[in-house]
Design an enzyme around this catalytic site. Structure first.
Site, PDB file in Angstrom:
ATOM      1  N   ASP A  76      12.387 -14.483  20.469  1.00 62.30           N
ATOM      2  CA  ASP A  76      11.972 -15.881  20.362  1.00 62.30           C
ATOM      3  C   ASP A  76      11.841 -16.579  21.708  1.00 62.30           C
ATOM      4  O   ASP A  76      12.268 -16.056  22.749  1.00 62.30           O
ATOM      5  CB  ASP A  76      12.956 -16.646  19.461  1.00 62.30           C
ATOM      6  CG  ASP A  76      14.400 -16.163  19.625  1.00 62.30           C
ATOM      7  OD1 ASP A  76      14.749 -15.719  20.735  1.00 62.30           O
ATOM      8  OD2 ASP A  76      15.171 -16.213  18.657  1.00 62.30           O
TER       9      ASP A  76
ATOM     10  N   ASP B   3      24.931 -20.447  11.311  1.00 64.97           N
ATOM     11  CA  ASP B   3      24.367 -20.744   9.986  1.00 64.97           C
ATOM     12  C   ASP B   3      23.722 -19.510   9.363  1.00 64.97           C
ATOM     13  O   ASP B   3      23.023 -19.599   8.362  1.00 64.97           O
ATOM     14  CB  ASP B   3      23.348 -21.888  10.094  1.00 64.97           C
ATOM     15  CG  ASP B   3      22.207 -21.558  11.064  1.00 64.97           C
ATOM     16  OD1 ASP B   3      22.162 -20.422  11.604  1.00 64.97           O
ATOM     17  OD2 ASP B   3      21.346 -22.430  11.282  1.00 64.97           O
TER      18      ASP B   3
ATOM     19  N   HIS C  96      21.449 -17.517  10.898  1.00 67.03           N
ATOM     20  CA  HIS C  96      20.075 -17.191  11.331  1.00 67.03           C
ATOM     21  C   HIS C  96      20.032 -15.912  12.170  1.00 67.03           C
ATOM     22  O   HIS C  96      21.002 -15.553  12.826  1.00 67.03           O
ATOM     23  CB  HIS C  96      19.406 -18.370  12.059  1.00 67.03           C
ATOM     24  CG  HIS C  96      19.948 -18.722  13.411  1.00 67.03           C
ATOM     25  ND1 HIS C  96      20.239 -20.018  13.794  1.00 67.03           N
ATOM     26  CD2 HIS C  96      20.232 -17.959  14.504  1.00 67.03           C
ATOM     27  CE1 HIS C  96      20.656 -20.028  15.047  1.00 67.03           C
ATOM     28  NE2 HIS C  96      20.673 -18.792  15.503  1.00 67.03           N
TER      29      HIS C  96
ATOM     30  N   GLU D  53      15.778 -19.940  10.574  1.00 70.59           N
ATOM     31  CA  GLU D  53      16.856 -20.791  10.073  1.00 70.59           C
ATOM     32  C   GLU D  53      16.994 -20.620   8.554  1.00 70.59           C
ATOM     33  O   GLU D  53      16.082 -20.097   7.900  1.00 70.59           O
ATOM     34  CB  GLU D  53      16.542 -22.254  10.410  1.00 70.59           C
ATOM     35  CG  GLU D  53      16.460 -22.564  11.903  1.00 70.59           C
ATOM     36  CD  GLU D  53      17.828 -22.673  12.581  1.00 70.59           C
ATOM     37  OE1 GLU D  53      18.769 -21.947  12.184  1.00 70.59           O
ATOM     38  OE2 GLU D  53      17.950 -23.478  13.523  1.00 70.59           O
TER      39      GLU D  53
HETATM   40  C1  F6R Z   1      18.345 -15.678  20.393  1.00 65.99           C
HETATM   41  C2  F6R Z   1      18.415 -15.571  18.944  1.00 65.99           C
HETATM   42  C3  F6R Z   1      19.470 -16.274  18.169  1.00 65.99           C
HETATM   43  C4  F6R Z   1      20.875 -16.028  18.718  1.00 65.99           C
HETATM   44  C5  F6R Z   1      21.921 -16.769  17.887  1.00 65.99           C
HETATM   45  C6  F6R Z   1      23.322 -16.553  18.410  1.00 65.99           C
HETATM   46  O1  F6R Z   1      17.284 -14.877  20.883  1.00 65.99           O
HETATM   47  O2  F6R Z   1      17.599 -14.918  18.396  1.00 65.99           O
HETATM   48  O3  F6R Z   1      19.412 -15.826  16.838  1.00 65.99           O
HETATM   49  O4  F6R Z   1      21.133 -14.653  18.699  1.00 65.99           O
HETATM   50  O5  F6R Z   1      21.624 -18.129  17.891  1.00 65.99           O
HETATM   51  O6  F6R Z   1      23.420 -17.100  19.691  1.00 65.99           O
HETATM   52  P1  F6R Z   1      24.750 -16.889  20.574  1.00 65.99           P
HETATM   53  O7  F6R Z   1      24.803 -15.464  20.951  1.00 65.99           O
HETATM   54  O8  F6R Z   1      24.531 -17.792  21.761  1.00 65.99           O
HETATM   55  O9  F6R Z   1      25.901 -17.316  19.720  1.00 65.99           O
END
Ligand code: F6R
Length: 260
Positions: free
Chosen positions: A67, A136, A138, A143
């Site tokens: 992303d 959450d 994702h 989301e």
């Molecule tokens: C980022 C992504 C998100 C993160 C998720 C957890 O490329 O795809 O799904 O993996 O938000 O983020 P952290 O590791 O910062 O808790």
């Protein structure tokens, strides 16, 4: 679904790096799907160490990131292209033209997303997709309520995710609400998924992903349907798993060759 419980996040990061390195050694032209955020940082650090000290080469590897924020140039301090450059791309021998991150400045977003899908296909599909987990539930920036069949597209972050990601931004600068993200259908086509989640903040999402019902309200629960998904969690993130002891037992009893 394979659940691996390790004691600490650091131990988990080393194991994740080992699994990625093994993929690259087995198939030097591997296609890796990559994630950003806090969780993968020690994983990339270990891959960089292996590159420098053990000769792990990424010369023929291709990468596709999950992303990117809409509206951020690739050199913006909070852009995921810049993150990847700092943590991995700029520190190993990856060919720049084989690294892919969705273009946050694309004028024609649908065309840019369709091209991203096409580039993944042209590369032969993702061999190993690294995933983090949102609190959450994702994966990528899909989301809760995202279509479980979705493809790369524009998504709107929830206020919760915006708040969780704020530390990556310069003080006073707004976190974009829009992102481009691989879809859940895109992620599910990877030949192997490796999801890493460390820390108590992830415990509820981990339990719902692994042991809850499959639902678009917990996008990561789709991994229950993936033929080769490894969920790598530390003690804190795994503490709400009802079958914790079983997962530990399964892993302990595995022959070494199967642990890979
Ligand atoms: C980022 C992504 C998100 C993160 C998720 C957890 O490329 O795809 O799904 O993996 O938000 O983020 P952290 O590791 O910062 O808790």
């Amino acid at each position: 679904m394979e659940v691996i419980l390790v004691e600490t996040g650091q131990e988990g990061a080393l194991l994740a790096a080992h699994l990625i390195a093994r993929q690259v050694r087995l198939r030097p032209d591997s296609v890796l799907g990559l994630a950003t955020g806090a969780t993968p940082i020690p994983i990339y650090a270990e891959l960089v160490r292996m590159h420098r000290e053990e000769g792990l080469s990424f010369r023929r590897v291709s990468t596709f990131n999950l992303d990117e924020y809409v509206g951020l140039a690739s050199d913006h301090p909070a852009s995921y292209r810049r993150y990847m450059q700092e943590h991995l791309f700029g520190r190993v021998d990856l060919a720049p033209e084989r690294t892919h991150v969705p273009d946050g400045l694309a004028q024609d977003i649908p065309a840019c997303c369709a091209r991203y899908e096409e580039q993944i296909r042209m590369a032969g599909g993702v061999d190993l997709q690294l995933l983090g987990l949102g609190q959450d539930g994702h994966i990528g920036f899909n989301e809760p309520s995202s279509s479980l069949a979705s493809r790369t597209r524009l998504k709107t972050l929830t206020p919760h995710t915006v708040a969780a990601n704020r530390p990556g931004f310069p003080p006073g600068e707004a976190v974009p609400r829009h992102v481009l993200t691989m879809g859940i259908g895109t992620i599910m086509e990877a030949r192997r998924c490796l999801l890493v989640a460390f820390g108590a903040r992830k415990a509820s999402a981990v339990a719902r992903m692994v042991e809850g019902p499959l639902t678009a309200m917990v996008p990561a629960s789709i991994l229950q349907m993936h033929p080769c998904a490894t969920i790598l969690v530390d003690e804190a993130a795994g503490r709400r798993l009802r079958m914790r002891r079983y997962y530990l037992d399964v892993y302990r009893r595995k022959p070494d060759w199967q642990k890979e």
